[in-house]
Scaffold this motif. Structure first.
Motif, PDB file in Angstrom:
ATOM      1  N   ALA A  16       0.831  -1.200   0.000  1.00 44.05           N
ATOM      2  CA  ALA A  16       0.000   0.000   0.000  1.00 44.05           C
ATOM      3  C   ALA A  16       0.867   1.253   0.000  1.00 44.05           C
ATOM      4  CB  ALA A  16      -0.900  -0.008   1.221  1.00 44.05           C
ATOM      5  N   SER A  17       0.427   2.253  -0.754  1.00 43.78           N
ATOM      6  CA  SER A  17       1.133   3.527  -0.810  1.00 43.78           C
ATOM      7  C   SER A  17       0.111   4.634  -1.047  1.00 43.78           C
ATOM      8  CB  SER A  17       2.149   3.487  -1.943  1.00 43.78           C
ATOM      9  OG  SER A  17       2.517   4.778  -2.318  1.00 43.78           O
ATOM     10  N   PRO A  18       0.214   5.740  -0.296  1.00 42.79           N
ATOM     11  CA  PRO A  18      -0.721   6.840  -0.538  1.00 42.79           C
ATOM     12  C   PRO A  18      -0.663   7.360  -1.976  1.00 42.79           C
ATOM     13  CG  PRO A  18       0.465   7.195   1.516  1.00 42.79           C
ATOM     14  CD  PRO A  18       1.095   6.003   0.840  1.00 42.79           C
ATOM     15  N   ALA A  19       0.477   7.196  -2.645  1.00 44.37           N
ATOM     16  CA  ALA A  19       0.638   7.665  -4.026  1.00 44.37           C
ATOM     17  C   ALA A  19      -0.319   6.942  -4.983  1.00 44.37           C
ATOM     18  CB  ALA A  19       2.073   7.478  -4.482  1.00 44.37           C
ATOM     19  N   MET A  20      -0.817   5.767  -4.573  1.00 45.49           N
ATOM     20  CA  MET A  20      -1.736   5.020  -5.435  1.00 45.49           C
ATOM     21  C   MET A  20      -3.033   5.806  -5.683  1.00 45.49           C
ATOM     22  SD  MET A  20      -1.090   1.326  -3.669  1.00 45.49           S
ATOM     23  CE  MET A  20      -2.521   0.526  -4.344  1.00 45.49           C
ATOM     24  N   LEU A  21      -3.347   6.740  -4.786  1.00 41.47           N
ATOM     25  CA  LEU A  21      -4.587   7.510  -4.901  1.00 41.47           C
ATOM     26  C   LEU A  21      -4.355   8.905  -5.472  1.00 41.47           C
ATOM     27  CD1 LEU A  21      -6.220   6.577  -1.469  1.00 41.47           C
ATOM     28  CD2 LEU A  21      -6.438   5.401  -3.649  1.00 41.47           C
ATOM     29  N   ASP A  22      -3.125   9.195  -5.927  1.00 43.96           N
ATOM     30  CA  ASP A  22      -2.772  10.538  -6.397  1.00 43.96           C
ATOM     31  C   ASP A  22      -3.630  11.050  -7.547  1.00 43.96           C
ATOM     32  OD1 ASP A  22      -0.910  11.031  -4.509  1.00 43.96           O
ATOM     33  OD2 ASP A  22       0.833  10.796  -5.809  1.00 43.96           O
ATOM     34  N   GLY A  23      -4.023  10.194  -8.452  1.00 39.83           N
ATOM     35  CA  GLY A  23      -4.750  10.662  -9.629  1.00 39.83           C
ATOM     36  C   GLY A  23      -6.246  10.829  -9.401  1.00 39.83           C
ATOM     37  N   ILE A  24      -6.720  10.579  -8.175  1.00 40.27           N
ATOM     38  CA  ILE A  24      -8.160  10.577  -7.929  1.00 40.27           C
ATOM     39  C   ILE A  24      -8.655  11.981  -7.568  1.00 40.27           C
ATOM     40  CG2 ILE A  24      -9.984   9.664  -6.443  1.00 40.27           C
ATOM     41  CD1 ILE A  24      -8.374   7.101  -6.237  1.00 40.27           C
ATOM     42  N   ALA A  25      -9.724  12.398  -8.238  1.00 46.08           N
ATOM     43  CA  ALA A  25     -10.336  13.698  -7.976  1.00 46.08           C
ATOM     44  C   ALA A  25     -11.745  13.472  -7.430  1.00 46.08           C
ATOM     45  CB  ALA A  25     -10.384  14.521  -9.237  1.00 46.08           C
TER      46      ALA A  25
END
Length: 187
Positions: A35-44
């Protein structure tokens, strides 16, 4: 060397560094089993009618290697955040407990790992293409300097320097891609 050629080279180097940084950022979005917070970076998220990045409406962290916790700053945002994560189609199912949203990151199957490696290769190729385009534009800019008094030899030297820069930055992208592939394939 002609100062205008030097300026073109500096500009090319700056743009190539940005291309490598962008490729690296794209690699971060590809999950490698943990798990990495960066996985959700593209979500708006739809925040009262405005499309807003998830990180601006919630706290995203990873309490352990298999879980991402999204804690909205406003309770009213839980439902829109959950909807945005589902629509992002990142392969994670949000679990909403009314306070926070938990995303369990399942271990990757061999088939999924191969798909992710393909994506890594596609991103790496996009990075290489960006660098080659920068090379092409810089070479065109250097050739135009002939009208401004740059000699044939200076132009040839400038083009050779651009090629050296291009080769160096493509090697950097290849190294990043190799590292990410290793991450993805490690069980």
């Amino acid at each position: 060397m002609n100062e205008f050629i030097k300026m073109e080279l500096d500009e090319a180097k700056s743009l190539m560094e940005k291309a490598v940084a962008h490729t690296d950022a794209e690699f971060l979005k590809i999950r490698a089993g943990k798990a990495s917070p960066a996985m959700l970076d593209g979500i708006a998220v739809d925040y009262y009618g405005a499309t807003t990045p998830l990180t601006q409406v919630a706290n995203v962290n990873t309490p352990d290697a298999r879980t991402i916790v999204v804690q909205p700053w406003e309770k009213a945002m839980i439902s829109p955040i959950e909807k945005a994560i589902m629509e992002a189609n990142i392969g994670l199912n949000p679990q909403n407990d009314g306070q926070v949203i938990r995303l369990n990151v399942p271990p990757l199957t061999e088939e999924r790992r191969r798909d992710l490696v393909k994506r890594v290769k596609e991103e790496a190729e996009s990075g290489r293409i960006a660098i080659r385009n920068i090379r092409k534009n810089t070479n065109e800019g250097i050739k135009k300097l002939k009208n401004d008094g740059a000699s044939e030899d200076e132009i040839k030297t400038g083009e050779a320097e651009v090629q050296k820069l291009t080769d160096a930055f493509i090697v950097k992208i290849d190294q990043l891609a190799e590292q990410k592939e290793k991450d993805v394939m490690t069980v």
